[in-house]
Design an enzyme around this catalytic site. Structure first.
Site, PDB file in Angstrom:
ATOM      1  N   HIS A   1     -27.925  -8.426  40.977  1.00 29.96           N
ATOM      2  CA  HIS A   1     -26.659  -7.814  41.377  1.00 29.96           C
ATOM      3  C   HIS A   1     -26.727  -6.284  41.300  1.00 29.96           C
ATOM      4  CE1 HIS A   1     -22.434  -6.739  41.426  1.00 29.96           C
ATOM      5  NE2 HIS A   1     -22.565  -6.203  40.231  1.00 29.96           N
TER       6      HIS A   1
ATOM      7  N   HIS B   1     -25.696  -2.817  43.963  1.00 30.40           N
ATOM      8  CA  HIS B   1     -25.190  -1.455  43.719  1.00 30.40           C
ATOM      9  C   HIS B   1     -26.079  -0.325  44.226  1.00 30.40           C
ATOM     10  CE1 HIS B   1     -21.596  -2.294  41.382  1.00 30.40           C
ATOM     11  NE2 HIS B   1     -22.253  -3.216  40.687  1.00 30.40           N
TER      12      HIS B   1
ATOM     13  N   GLU C   1     -16.927  -3.398  43.530  1.00 32.85           N
ATOM     14  CA  GLU C   1     -17.492  -4.743  43.379  1.00 32.85           C
ATOM     15  C   GLU C   1     -17.221  -5.664  44.573  1.00 32.85           C
ATOM     16  OE1 GLU C   1     -19.695  -5.461  41.339  1.00 32.85           O
ATOM     17  OE2 GLU C   1     -19.400  -4.177  39.594  1.00 32.85           O
TER      18      GLU C   1
ATOM     19  N   SER D   1     -24.461  -9.105  46.525  1.00 31.29           N
ATOM     20  CA  SER D   1     -25.502  -9.732  45.699  1.00 31.29           C
ATOM     21  C   SER D   1     -25.304 -11.233  45.571  1.00 31.29           C
ATOM     22  CB  SER D   1     -25.543  -9.099  44.307  1.00 31.29           C
ATOM     23  OG  SER D   1     -24.346  -9.377  43.610  1.00 31.29           O
TER      24      SER D   1
HETATM   25  N1  TIH Z   1     -21.013 -12.728  41.372  1.00 34.05           N
HETATM   26  C1  TIH Z   1     -22.032 -11.712  41.500  1.00 34.05           C
HETATM   27  C2  TIH Z   1     -23.346 -12.334  41.980  1.00 34.05           C
HETATM   28  O1  TIH Z   1     -23.475 -13.539  42.005  1.00 34.05           O
HETATM   29  O2  TIH Z   1     -24.265 -11.582  42.304  1.00 34.05           O
HETATM   30  C3  TIH Z   1     -22.252 -10.974  40.203  1.00 34.05           C
HETATM   31  C4  TIH Z   1     -21.023 -10.251  39.717  1.00 34.05           C
HETATM   32  C5  TIH Z   1     -20.502  -9.120  40.199  1.00 34.05           C
HETATM   33  C6  TIH Z   1     -19.336  -8.706  39.562  1.00 34.05           C
HETATM   34  C7  TIH Z   1     -18.952  -9.508  38.625  1.00 34.05           C
HETATM   35  S1  TIH Z   1     -20.069 -10.785  38.531  1.00 34.05           S
HETATM   36 FE   FE2 Z   2     -21.356  -4.641  39.422  1.00 30.85          FE
END
Ligand code: TIH
Ligand code: FE2
Length: 284
Positions: free
Chosen positions: A153, A158, A198, A218
């Site tokens: 992630h 990012h 996010e 991600s």
């Molecule tokens: N859910 C995201 C992922 O599976 O890559 C990870 C997260 C981002 C923000 C909170 S959890």
């Molecule tokens: Fe993040």
């Protein structure tokens, strides 16, 4: 900032985490977390981790699934920054190397963390172009979506976006607004961060809506969920009360659309001024 409060996950997993019953995974994760806990910026570069074949396989799988989806679903700023990092499928990138690339582009840098920080500490880092990142990988049993940040992630979601200056300025504006803000406002800014950095979407041209939020970029599960047309897509307005964040129970119920990063940054700066105006205090 040497010892930061680790809220929520840390190295103890919640019961609904996909790795909760896997002791080998929990020990490995705790060990990688301990590197971050012991690391001091003054003592040198971010420690390198030798990732196991299982971790490499998770990275390989997630990267290849996402790469197939990006041409249709990622915003153009993401697509143009992505090659800077030269992500290879057969090797998990090292945080230190990635931090150097980021520094050469926008002068941001990465610092490792053991788990989730208190929102005030996390947001303050952004004001100083510092992005706190985990260094462990998601559990291999559920690669399409993980309920918490992991290295896939942080790196895939990012880093390419933070290498874009217009976007990086918006993220810094969120961090700056948090400095000296009261607890209620820090919570509001956490939601602003959540629904933009996010899970944000951006308008491209007249007809297209693309992803720029790292949690979307991600997670191939979440990217497909948004593309299915099921969730609500709303215009982004940081002056409005934002909905409850879903951070344990799966995908977001609503996503917000920005017109541009510059426009969102202006709105953020206006919000920060209103928050600090003693004559007309801003309240939600
Ligand atoms: N859910 C995201 C992922 O599976 O890559 C990870 C997260 C981002 C923000 C909170 S959890
Ligand atoms: Fe993040």
């Amino acid at each position: 900032m040497s010892t930061l409060w680790v809220a929520g996950f840390g190295s103890d997993l919640a019961e609904d985490h996909p790795g909760f019953h896997d002791d080998v995974y929990k020990r490995r994760r705790a060990w990688i977390s301990s590197l971050a806990r012991e690391h001091r910026v003054s003592s040198g570069p971010i420690p390198r981790v030798e990732y196991t074949p299982e971790e490499v396989a998770t990275w390989t799988h997630v990267l290849s699934k996402l790469k197939d989806l990006f041409p249709d679903h990622a915003c153009q700023q993401y697509l143009s920054s992505f090659p800077y990092f030269n992500f290879q499928g057969d090797q998990v990138p090292q945080l230190e190397d990635i931090s150097q690339v980021l520094k050469s582009r926008t002068n941001w840098q990465v610092r490792p963390v053991a788990g989730l920080l208190h929102p005030r500490d996390f947001l303050a880092g952004l004001a100083f172009k510092c992005f706190h990142s985990t260094q462990y990988l998601r559990h291999h049993s559920q690669p399409s979506y993980t309920p918490e940040p992991d290295l896939c992630h942080e790196l895939i979601g990012h880093m390419p976006m933070l290498a874009n200056q217009g976007y990086a300025d918006l993220v810094q504006a969120i961090g700056e607004a948090s400095l000296g803000a009261d607890d209620k406002m820090v919570w509001h800014l956490t939601k602003v961060y959540w629904y933009t950095v996010e899970f944000g979407l951006i308008r491209e041209g007249r007809d297209h809506i693309k992803a720029f939020g790292a949690g979307v970029l991600s997670s191939y599960g979440e990217l497909k969920h948004i593309a299915s047309g099921a969730p609500d897509l709303l215009p982004f307005d940081p002056f409005q009360k934002l909905p409850k964040m879903s951070y344990k129970d799966g995908y977001q119920k609503a996503y917000f659309i920005l017109d541009s990063f510059e426009d969102a940054e202006q709105k953020l700066r206006a919000l920060a001024r209103a928050m600090k105006d003693p004559v007309q205090p801003f309240s939600l």
